[in-house]
Design a protein around this motif. Sequence first.
Motif, PDB file in Angstrom:
ATOM      1  N   ILE A 138       0.870  -1.170   0.000  1.00  0.00           N
ATOM      2  CA  ILE A 138       0.000   0.000   0.000  1.00  0.00           C
ATOM      3  C   ILE A 138       0.906   1.218   0.000  1.00  0.00           C
ATOM      4  N   LEU A 139       0.841   1.977  -1.081  1.00  0.00           N
ATOM      5  CA  LEU A 139       1.637   3.187  -1.205  1.00  0.00           C
ATOM      6  C   LEU A 139       0.778   4.382  -0.799  1.00  0.00           C
ATOM      7  N   GLY A 140       1.226   5.104   0.218  1.00  0.00           N
ATOM      8  CA  GLY A 140       0.525   6.310   0.628  1.00  0.00           C
ATOM      9  C   GLY A 140       1.159   7.502  -0.053  1.00  0.00           C
ATOM     10  N   CYS A 141       0.404   8.168  -0.933  1.00  0.00           N
ATOM     11  CA  CYS A 141       0.963   9.267  -1.716  1.00  0.00           C
ATOM     12  C   CYS A 141       0.560  10.613  -1.115  1.00  0.00           C
ATOM     13  N   HIS A 142       1.509  11.510  -0.988  1.00  0.00           N
ATOM     14  CA  HIS A 142       1.303  12.846  -0.406  1.00  0.00           C
ATOM     15  C   HIS A 142       2.067  13.859  -1.265  1.00  0.00           C
ATOM     16  N   GLU A 155      -4.254  -6.354   7.890  1.00  0.00           N
ATOM     17  CA  GLU A 155      -5.180  -7.448   7.599  1.00  0.00           C
ATOM     18  C   GLU A 155      -4.685  -8.327   6.455  1.00  0.00           C
ATOM     19  N   PHE A 156      -3.955  -7.730   5.506  1.00  0.00           N
ATOM     20  CA  PHE A 156      -3.517  -8.497   4.341  1.00  0.00           C
ATOM     21  C   PHE A 156      -2.002  -8.656   4.252  1.00  0.00           C
ATOM     22  N   GLY A 157      -1.291  -8.186   5.274  1.00  0.00           N
ATOM     23  CA  GLY A 157       0.164  -8.330   5.268  1.00  0.00           C
ATOM     24  C   GLY A 157       0.822  -7.576   4.135  1.00  0.00           C
ATOM     25  N   ALA A 158       0.272  -6.417   3.781  1.00  0.00           N
ATOM     26  CA  ALA A 158       0.834  -5.589   2.705  1.00  0.00           C
ATOM     27  C   ALA A 158       1.789  -4.561   3.298  1.00  0.00           C
ATOM     28  N   ASP A 159       2.993  -4.492   2.778  1.00  0.00           N
ATOM     29  CA  ASP A 159       3.967  -3.526   3.289  1.00  0.00           C
ATOM     30  C   ASP A 159       3.526  -2.102   2.958  1.00  0.00           C
ATOM     31  N   LEU A 160       3.848  -1.177   3.852  1.00  0.00           N
ATOM     32  CA  LEU A 160       3.513   0.230   3.664  1.00  0.00           C
ATOM     33  C   LEU A 160       4.688   0.970   3.033  1.00  0.00           C
ATOM     34  N   VAL A 161       4.389   1.833   2.079  1.00  0.00           N
ATOM     35  CA  VAL A 161       5.434   2.598   1.396  1.00  0.00           C
ATOM     36  C   VAL A 161       5.030   4.071   1.336  1.00  0.00           C
ATOM     37  N   PRO A 162       5.796   4.969   1.958  1.00  0.00           N
ATOM     38  CA  PRO A 162       5.483   6.402   1.837  1.00  0.00           C
ATOM     39  C   PRO A 162       5.954   6.953   0.498  1.00  0.00           C
ATOM     40  N   VAL A 163       5.169   7.850  -0.079  1.00  0.00           N
ATOM     41  CA  VAL A 163       5.503   8.485  -1.355  1.00  0.00           C
ATOM     42  C   VAL A 163       5.248   9.983  -1.204  1.00  0.00           C
ATOM     43  N   THR A 175       8.147  12.731  -7.930  1.00  0.00           N
ATOM     44  CA  THR A 175       7.469  11.780  -7.057  1.00  0.00           C
ATOM     45  C   THR A 175       8.479  10.752  -6.566  1.00  0.00           C
ATOM     46  N   VAL A 176       8.767  10.812  -5.267  1.00  0.00           N
ATOM     47  CA  VAL A 176       9.793   9.954  -4.666  1.00  0.00           C
ATOM     48  C   VAL A 176       9.117   8.796  -3.932  1.00  0.00           C
ATOM     49  N   VAL A 177       9.450   7.579  -4.334  1.00  0.00           N
ATOM     50  CA  VAL A 177       8.908   6.373  -3.703  1.00  0.00           C
ATOM     51  C   VAL A 177       9.891   5.907  -2.628  1.00  0.00           C
ATOM     52  N   GLY A 178       9.441   5.880  -1.382  1.00  0.00           N
ATOM     53  CA  GLY A 178      10.310   5.551  -0.261  1.00  0.00           C
ATOM     54  C   GLY A 178      10.538   4.061  -0.073  1.00  0.00           C
ATOM     55  N   SER A 179      11.178   3.721   1.018  1.00  0.00           N
ATOM     56  CA  SER A 179      11.472   2.322   1.346  1.00  0.00           C
ATOM     57  C   SER A 179      10.250   1.678   1.988  1.00  0.00           C
ATOM     58  N   LYS A 236      10.948  11.358   7.277  1.00  0.00           N
ATOM     59  CA  LYS A 236      12.339  11.109   6.899  1.00  0.00           C
ATOM     60  C   LYS A 236      12.516  11.234   5.388  1.00  0.00           C
ATOM     61  N   LEU A 237      11.569  10.674   4.627  1.00  0.00           N
ATOM     62  CA  LEU A 237      11.636  10.745   3.168  1.00  0.00           C
ATOM     63  C   LEU A 237      11.621  12.190   2.704  1.00  0.00           C
TER      64      LEU A 237
END
Length: 333
Positions: free
Chosen positions: A108-112, A219-227, A281-285, A313-314
């Motif tokens: 799940i990529l959270g875009c801001h 709930e689905f074991g999806a890694d979180l990614v800040p953007v 648009t920077v995709v984080g770790s 941090k990103l």
Amino acid sequence: MWFQLPRMAKEKTQQKEFLEAICVLQWVLTFLFFGLTAVILMVYLMFTSLWPLPTLYFAWLVMDWDTPERGGRKTVFVRKWRIWKHFRDFFPIKLVKTAELNPNKNYILGCHPHGIMSVGAFSCFSTDSCGFAEAFPGVRPRLAILAGLFRIPLLRDYIMCAGLYPVSKPSLVHLLSKRGKGNAVVIVIGGAAESLASSPGLNTVVVKERKGFVRMALEFGADLVPVYSFGENELFQQVIFSEGSLSRNLQDLFKKIVGFAPCLFVGERFAFLPYRTPVTTVVGSPISVPKSATPTEEEVDHYHRLYMEALSKLFHEHKVSCGLSESHKLRII
């Protein structure tokens, strides 16, 4: 490690600039007026000799009502339209990779930030123009937007073909559980509330009280990614009303009823064209998230806190290279 596509030409011909402007203008007008125009057109046709057309469409619409939440109807053709490359070059928009994404996992990529129209999120994750497939082989981006848009006739079909999905729980459950691995569901977390804080020079994200995406990730074991899309807030000048004012209260009321905020903004030319400001648009770790069918509040709060720390941090690691000064701060509300 940085990955960035594409390299922009230093000089553009007058014809190239015109094509870019036309491609951006059609997108902005579609964003603003397609839905309303489609509704007016369908109602008008009901009172003409062409009434069978809207009647048949509405009958089919009833049968097709749940399609957006069952994976939609994406077409590679629309995603690869040449106009999206001109759209990208107008600003220009760049995608920056900072870490690998494992195609054997879901994300799940959270875009801001949301900005006025989420230009960076659309270009990078809903078209092939910025090189996401080359940067993250085996990972499929799926941009989720306001669910109400998929209830508007004709508009719903267009945005489904563009590979957009409703940001509703049934839709997200389908994308994270029925489509195998390698899915990167992109959510503009701040939504309409964040759009009201969009203005040049401001870096405000609305995420402190938004925890549903974290619960879904658990709930689905999806890694979180800040953007973070640097430059998104610089594309339009917006009139920002102070908290508690009548105008702001009316905006908030409209947002609560309809789901999006009526922003008062102006662009560089003809009011509608945004400023030619670079958007990066920077995709984080990724933040590793365990699978928990019934996550506790403590688990949700823990990973929500890790996400906000990673987002901050990103922002601070990349703000200078993306055109901001060292003094710029990220405001998380």
